[in-house]
Write a protein that holds these residues in place. Structure first.
Motif, mmCIF file in Angstrom:
data_model
loop_
_atom_site.group_PDB
_atom_site.id
_atom_site.type_symbol
_atom_site.label_atom_id
_atom_site.label_comp_id
_atom_site.label_asym_id
_atom_site.label_seq_id
_atom_site.Cartn_x
_atom_site.Cartn_y
_atom_site.Cartn_z
ATOM 1 N N THR A 13 0.975 -1.309 -0.174
ATOM 2 C CA THR A 13 -0.107 -0.012 0.093
ATOM 3 C C THR A 13 0.779 1.089 -0.154
ATOM 4 N N VAL A 14 1.901 1.365 1.057
ATOM 5 C CA VAL A 14 2.667 2.350 0.968
ATOM 6 C C VAL A 14 3.529 2.529 -0.323
ATOM 7 N N ALA A 15 4.054 1.571 -0.946
ATOM 8 C CA ALA A 15 4.823 1.490 -2.270
ATOM 9 C C ALA A 15 3.787 2.073 -3.455
ATOM 10 N N LEU A 16 2.280 1.773 -3.267
ATOM 11 C CA LEU A 16 1.639 2.167 -4.308
ATOM 12 C C LEU A 16 1.266 3.606 -4.079
ATOM 13 N N MET A 17 1.177 4.025 -3.103
ATOM 14 C CA MET A 17 0.900 5.468 -2.654
ATOM 15 C C MET A 17 2.078 6.295 -3.077
ATOM 16 N N LEU A 18 3.233 5.829 -2.944
ATOM 17 C CA LEU A 18 4.409 6.486 -3.232
ATOM 18 C C LEU A 18 4.487 6.603 -4.829
ATOM 19 N N CYS A 19 4.085 5.617 -5.236
ATOM 20 C CA CYS A 19 4.016 5.838 -7.092
ATOM 21 C C CYS A 19 2.987 6.488 -7.527
ATOM 22 N N ILE A 20 1.889 6.844 -6.683
ATOM 23 C CA ILE A 20 1.071 7.518 -7.247
ATOM 24 C C ILE A 20 1.209 9.100 -6.733
ATOM 25 N N VAL A 21 1.741 9.519 -5.692
ATOM 26 C CA VAL A 21 2.369 10.638 -5.459
ATOM 27 C C VAL A 21 3.450 11.208 -6.476
ATOM 28 N N CYS A 22 4.581 10.131 -6.704
ATOM 29 C CA CYS A 22 5.475 10.846 -7.641
ATOM 30 C C CYS A 22 5.246 10.952 -9.111
ATOM 31 N N SER A 23 3.922 9.985 -9.499
ATOM 32 C CA SER A 23 3.477 10.132 -10.827
ATOM 33 C C SER A 23 2.753 11.691 -10.715
ATOM 34 N N VAL A 24 2.228 11.977 -9.641
ATOM 35 C CA VAL A 24 1.424 13.166 -9.770
ATOM 36 C C VAL A 24 2.313 14.240 -9.965
#
Length: 259
Positions: A13-24
């Protein structure tokens, strides 16, 4: 076991959230800086146009100097100006890849090694004291390792060279890369691209140096030492773009009728 699964889920979940934040963040930065990138690209284009025409002078900004230049889009087939495209935004390199706006070149036509040629191109007209003083043409063609992109500037007679400058290439430093050498570029001003009374391209790079005993010296430029293929490529690209397949019809019309 449950604790281990929960730990894995939390990690994912943390990895996914980091990916989303970075892409944004990356997407946002691209949007924010897009306008700046476009401004820098336009400034670079203006700078290279001015440099080829010998118009860069200290004490004035690029935009101030560029104010004397009027871009016009030309139909390469007819040599006529067209209002079909906005000359400030028309991208002829992009157009060269569009089958609707370009044509594929045969081997005999493609002396510059560009494969496709756009149907419309932008020319840049320089006025001084209310009269046309210079014509600046975009040129490109293959050397040894790369396609050289640049501008060729001519006097108002549409025949006498003011300057040639390349703003993009990947030729070998110290050999073909000498196209950037100010001493070599200083050989171009005053040369003539056509023989008097004709529209047949004559200007070319020769092996060795041009001197007082060189036949038709007004059409000859020193070759690039140790860079035969780049020298040949420069000759080919210049002759192509001032020839019948390039700006030849426009320059012919220009010499007969003016602007």
């Amino acid at each position: 076991m449950s604790s281990s699964n929960d730990s894995i889920k939390k990690t994912l979940t943390v990895a996914l959230m980091l990916c989303i934040v970075c892409s944004v963040i990356v997407s946002g930065a691209a949007v924010i800086f897009k306008a700046q990138q476009q401004e820098n690209k336009a400034l670079d284009r203006k700078t290279n146009i001015l440099a080829a025409a010998g118009l860069l002078v200290p004490g004035k900004t690029v935009d101030e100097l560029y104010a004397q230049i009027t871009p016009r889009v030309v139909n390469l087939n007819t040599g006529e100006y067209t209002d079909e495209f906005n000359p400030e935004t028309y991208d002829q390199l992009k157009a060269s890849k569009d089958p609707a706006l370009s044509k594929a070149l045969s081997n005999s036509e493609d002396v510059a090694g560009i494969k496709r040629r756009e149907q419309f191109a932008t020319v840049y007209l320089v006025e001084k004291d209310g009269e046309l003083s210079r014509i600046i043409l975009p040129v490109r063609g293959y050397g040894l390792w790369s396609t050289l992109h640049g501008f060729l500037a001519l006097e108002a007679d549409a025949n006498t060279v003011i300057g040639l400058g390349f703003y993009q290439h990947a030729e070998t430093p110290g050999l073909g890369g000498e196209v950037d050498n100010p001493k070599w570029k200083a050989l171009w001003p005053g040369k003539e691209i056509y023989q008097e009374g004709t529209m047949e391209p004559q200007i070319e790079l020769i092996k060795g140096s041009v001197d007082a005993g060189t036949p038709d010296a007004e059409h000859k430029i020193d070759g690039l030492s140790g860079a035969t293929l780049t020298s040949r490529g420069v000759t080919n690209l210049v002759q192509y773009w001032i020839g019948e397949e390039g700006f030849g019809p426009y320059l012919s019309k220009f010499r007969k009728e003016g602007v």
